[in-house]
Design an enzyme around this catalytic site. Structure first.
Site, PDB file in Angstrom:
ATOM      1  N   SER A 289      20.513  47.012 -31.008  1.00 61.18           N
ATOM      2  CA  SER A 289      21.290  45.767 -31.091  1.00 61.18           C
ATOM      3  C   SER A 289      20.427  44.621 -30.587  1.00 61.18           C
ATOM      4  O   SER A 289      19.421  44.837 -29.916  1.00 61.18           O
ATOM      5  CB  SER A 289      22.544  45.880 -30.220  1.00 61.18           C
ATOM      6  OG  SER A 289      22.176  46.096 -28.865  1.00 61.18           O
ATOM      7  N   ASP A 290      20.828  43.392 -30.924  1.00 64.10           N
ATOM      8  CA  ASP A 290      20.132  42.273 -30.320  1.00 64.10           C
ATOM      9  C   ASP A 290      20.746  42.077 -28.932  1.00 64.10           C
ATOM     10  O   ASP A 290      21.787  42.631 -28.609  1.00 64.10           O
ATOM     11  CB  ASP A 290      20.268  41.015 -31.201  1.00 64.10           C
ATOM     12  CG  ASP A 290      19.211  39.986 -30.865  1.00 64.10           C
ATOM     13  OD1 ASP A 290      18.931  39.123 -31.698  1.00 64.10           O
ATOM     14  OD2 ASP A 290      18.639  40.059 -29.752  1.00 64.10           O
ATOM     15  N   TRP A 291      20.092  41.256 -28.139  1.00 62.23           N
ATOM     16  CA  TRP A 291      20.508  41.076 -26.751  1.00 62.23           C
ATOM     17  C   TRP A 291      21.978  40.644 -26.678  1.00 62.23           C
ATOM     18  O   TRP A 291      22.296  39.516 -27.049  1.00 62.23           O
ATOM     19  CB  TRP A 291      19.645  40.010 -26.083  1.00 62.23           C
ATOM     20  CG  TRP A 291      19.926  39.804 -24.640  1.00 62.23           C
ATOM     21  CD1 TRP A 291      21.052  39.263 -24.086  1.00 62.23           C
ATOM     22  CD2 TRP A 291      19.077  40.149 -23.544  1.00 62.23           C
ATOM     23  NE1 TRP A 291      20.956  39.238 -22.732  1.00 62.23           N
ATOM     24  CE2 TRP A 291      19.757  39.775 -22.365  1.00 62.23           C
ATOM     25  CE3 TRP A 291      17.821  40.730 -23.425  1.00 62.23           C
ATOM     26  CZ2 TRP A 291      19.214  39.969 -21.098  1.00 62.23           C
ATOM     27  CZ3 TRP A 291      17.295  40.921 -22.154  1.00 62.23           C
ATOM     28  CH2 TRP A 291      17.984  40.545 -21.019  1.00 62.23           C
ATOM     29  N   GLY A 292      22.844  41.554 -26.283  1.00 62.55           N
ATOM     30  CA  GLY A 292      24.242  41.175 -26.118  1.00 62.55           C
ATOM     31  C   GLY A 292      25.055  41.198 -27.398  1.00 62.55           C
ATOM     32  O   GLY A 292      26.238  40.883 -27.410  1.00 62.55           O
ATOM     33  N   SER A 293      24.455  41.616 -28.499  1.00 66.78           N
ATOM     34  CA  SER A 293      25.192  41.480 -29.762  1.00 66.78           C
ATOM     35  C   SER A 293      26.336  42.478 -29.887  1.00 66.78           C
ATOM     36  O   SER A 293      27.247  42.268 -30.684  1.00 66.78           O
ATOM     37  CB  SER A 293      24.231  41.606 -30.952  1.00 66.78           C
ATOM     38  OG  SER A 293      23.742  42.920 -31.084  1.00 66.78           O
TER      39      SER A 293
END
Ligand code: GLC
Length: 733
Positions: A289-293
């Site tokens: 995932s992207d940061w916090g996605s």
């Protein structure tokens, strides 16, 4: 007695604490087939151990201010991955040693980082690299990045970014390879090959990560992190091909984007993450995932809480959670509740372990420790950095051959906020690049024009603000000079992540400085450093020559000075269109035709872009012969050869990129006005001719993908277009 006691202690305690390592299991046998090793390991893992593999924490100082709320974690040796922000390979080895020797199964950690356009040696931003059209140099820069990264303790970079650029208000256009799908596909392959080398298990190679999958660059209004409304036709035709090319090139990992794709977030999109990426394209690695996605699914109102977000992401096909702890906190109970099948967990772990095994981390978990002076900024690295920077710069305008600066100018006014800058010139995502290592433009000019010209420097103005107190000094410098070279541009964080701008014009103060300098009545040469196309409708009229130098990185000085002196003959061509104004966005070369092509354009600005994709001048002149075709009618199974002969009719050697476009004038669905299908860059010495050839494969080059990803090849007329020439041929069933 003592020996017996110590032996017993060494055996019993680890067993009781569960850290007893199993003796000679298959997964540790490097001669065993990789899939057998993976299955053996999975069969031995507990649910907790599996879930730990599906997590990434950060280690080291947070360099990305946009990633708020970052939690520093003591590195639990059972963690699957660390986002590693240290340049110290010994820390990595120490953490890895704990993972290898102090855990029950000794599963190595994979260390990742954003080495986007360099690590300590900073290369031009990817948008600029694409303007070089030099895939070999791009590949070399990625290989150098991989080596500097590997020697710093990394196994993995979150690069290349393949988001086809459509809206220059979106700051992240700087991170991809421009507005063209084919160009992004070609550079995707070059980057993957550069990072991953021939064998991912070799030293100095690192895993690539294709991002941000998918359609993130259509963030509404160019506002970062916003939703992307994308038709399936556009999804397939414009955004899928670069990722498919990267997967086919063997990219080890993929990162999903923040955006929702027409309502279904990229981080919870089973269609893109599983049906396409894994089932259709056969991706064998994993998605992070992207940061916090994952957490952002709550903000995107598709999950009522983090537990539901974790459920949606893992079931959609996101195998690793970047820093959210969503998987760590909720997967155990979700499995126990039967909401997430153990098979899903096993498949995620299988993919993560497969990448770690392909990296050779089980056999070689540690990196070599060499002194920094042998690790970074080697002369051969700086040479590639200068070449790539110089070849990425684009000569947009050169009225009356104002450039290059030869002995016709003995006094040069050197003005502007970029002249002595060593920070913004590296662009966003400078990795571990350091300002103290940057050769500034001023450094480069002093070296290049030593004993050739007198440099009269003045700051003129800052990047932004109202302070005109430097104008008088700048005008005085211009008045006593033969030519005025003005270095303007953007700050590094005006583009890149969270770098959305409501206008792509430079701040008013910078334009006012140029207007003031016009009073000196000398030739004005504009050198622009930016992470995006700029609104130049006013500056274009004030300047005699304009060079877009982008954000060239560590070797800014020599590359810029070499372009000004003519030591580097400009060969860059735009990978992204420069609109007249911000209001003209979106505008890109391969739009479809309007119902009324001559009407509907903005009434207050010229109809065309200011500088189109593919535009770029040289200090020499290239003459193109008429296009020759091997045939003018072919069957679907046949190929056709298109040729053009290019003559360097000028006095300077140069490099010319020939871009081959095709046009399908009539089809079942409306087609772009033209589409880039091949390009080739070659050196042509003064007075020489070189033949460029494009073998057209109809199924590859004349077909289109429909809204479900099916390729269609329709008989009919087609055109080949090169350098404003076009020639027709017919494809028959
Ligand atoms: C950022 C970016 C992504 C990057 C990741 C780790 O928010 O969107 O491109 O790789 O976080 O830094």
């Amino acid at each position: 007695m003592k020996k017996i006691f110590l032996t017993l202690t060494a055996v019993v305690i680890p067993f009781l604490t569960g850290t007893a390592q199993i003796k000679n299991p298959i997964y540790k046998d490097k001669k065993a087939p990789i899939e057998a090793r993976i299955e053996n390991l999975i069969s031995l893992m507990t649910l907790e151990e599996k879930i730990m593999q599906m997590n990434q924490w950060t280690y080291g100082k947070n360099a990305n201010p946009n990633n708020i709320g970052e939690i520093m974690k003591a590195a639990n040796p059972e963690i699957g991955s660390l986002l590693y922000r240290s340049t110290n390979p010994e820390y990595r080895n120490q953490i890895q040693k704990k993972a290898m020797t102090e855990t029950r199964l000794g599963i190595p950690i994979i260390f990742g980082f954003d080495a986007i356009h360099g690590y300590r040696t900073v290369f031009p931003i990817p948008l600029a690299q694409a303007c070089s059209w030099n895939t070999e140099l791009v590949k070399q820069s990625c290989a150098i990045t991989a080596k500097e990264s590997w020697l710093s303790g990394l196994d993995w970079t979150f690069s290349p970014m393949l988001d086809v650029a459509r809206d220059a208000r979106w700051g992240r256009v700087s991170e991809g390879y421009g507005e063209d799908t084919y160009a992004n596909s070609v550079f995707a392959v070059a980057a993957v090959q550069g990072y991953q080398g021939e064998n991912l298990a070799d030293k100095y190679t690192i895993a690539a990560c294709l991002k941000h999958y998918i359609g993130y660059s259509l963030s509404e209004g160019g506002r970062d992190y916003h939703y992307s409304d994308i038709s399936n036709q556009t999804l397939w035709e414009t955004f899928m091909p670069p990722f498919e090319a990267g997967i086919k090139a063997g990219a080890a990992t993929v990162m999903c984007g923040f955006n929702d794709i027409s309502g279904i977030p990229a981080s919870a999109n089973h269609y893109t993450l599983t049906e396409i990426l894994k089932r259709k394209w056969g991706h064998q690695g994993f998605v992070i995932s992207d940061w916090g996605s994952i957490r952002n699914l709550v903000e995107q109102s598709v999950a009522k809480d983090l537990k539901e977000a974790a459920t949606k992401s893992v079931l959609a096909g996101v195998e690793m959670d970047m820093v959210d702890n969503a998987y760590l906190d909720y997967l155990p109970e979700l499995v126990k509740e039967g909401k997430v099948p153990m098979a899903t967990i096993d498949e995620a772990v299988r993919r993560i372990i497969r990448v770690k095994m392909k990296l050779g981390l089980f056999e070689n978990p540690y990196v070599d420790v060499v002194p920094e002076k042998k690790r970074y900024l080697l002369p051969e690295y700086l040479k590639v950095a200068e070449e790539l920077a110089a070849e990425s710069m684009v000569l947009l305008k050169n009225k009356k051959q104002t450039l290059p600066i030869t002995d016709k100018y003995k006094n040069l006014a050197i003005i502007g906020p970029m002249v002595k800058d060593s920070v913004h010139i590296m662009g966003f995502w400078e990795g571990m690049g350091r300002p103290e290592d940057v050769e500034t433009i001023f450094d480069g000019l002093q070296k290049e024009f030593k004993n050739k010209a007198t440099l009269n420097y003045a700051l003129g103005c800052n990047f932004e603000g109202e302070d005109k107190s430097g104008f008088a000094e700048a005008l005085a410098a211009a008045k006593k000079s033969d030519a005025v070279v003005v270095f303007l541009g953007e700050k590094r964080n005006w583009s890149g992540e969270n770098g959305s701008r409501s206008t792509i014009a430079l701040p008013k103060i910078q334009e006012e400085l140029v207007a003031e300098l016009q009073k000196a009545g000398k030739p004005i040469i504009l050198m622009l450093s930016s992470g995006r196309p700029l609104e130049l409708i006013r500056l274009n009229e004030m300047a005699d020559a304009i060079v877009e130098i982008w954000q060239p990185g560590t070797v800014a000085g020599s590359s810029v000075a070499g372009i000004l002196s003519g030591r580097h003959n400009p060969s860059g061509k735009l990978s992204i269109t420069f609109p007249q104004t911000t209001g003209q966005i979106p505008i890109y070369y391969n739009m479809r035709e309007a119902a009324r092509p001559d009407l509907g354009h903005y009434q207050d600005i010229p109809r065309d872009a200011l500088y189109w994709f593919g535009h770029g001048l040289s200090y020499t002149t290239y003459e193109y012969s008429p296009i020759k075709l091997s045939k003018t009618k072919i069957q679907k199974g046949e190929k056709i050869i298109a040729e053009v002969e290019v003559t360097n009719a000028g006095s300077r050697d140069g490099k010319e990129t020939v871009q081959w476009f095709v046009k399908d004038p009539f089809a079942t669905i409306s087609r772009p006005m033209k589409e880039l299908k091949y390009f080739e860059k070659k050196e042509i010495k003064s007075g020489e001719k070189v033949v460029y050839r494009f073998e057209i494969d109809p199924m590859r080059d004349l077909s289109y993908l429909d809204s479900v990803g099916v390729r269609h090849l329709e008989a009919g007329d087609f055109y080949v277009i090169v350098n404003n020439q076009k020639i027709k041929f017919e494809l028959v069933d």
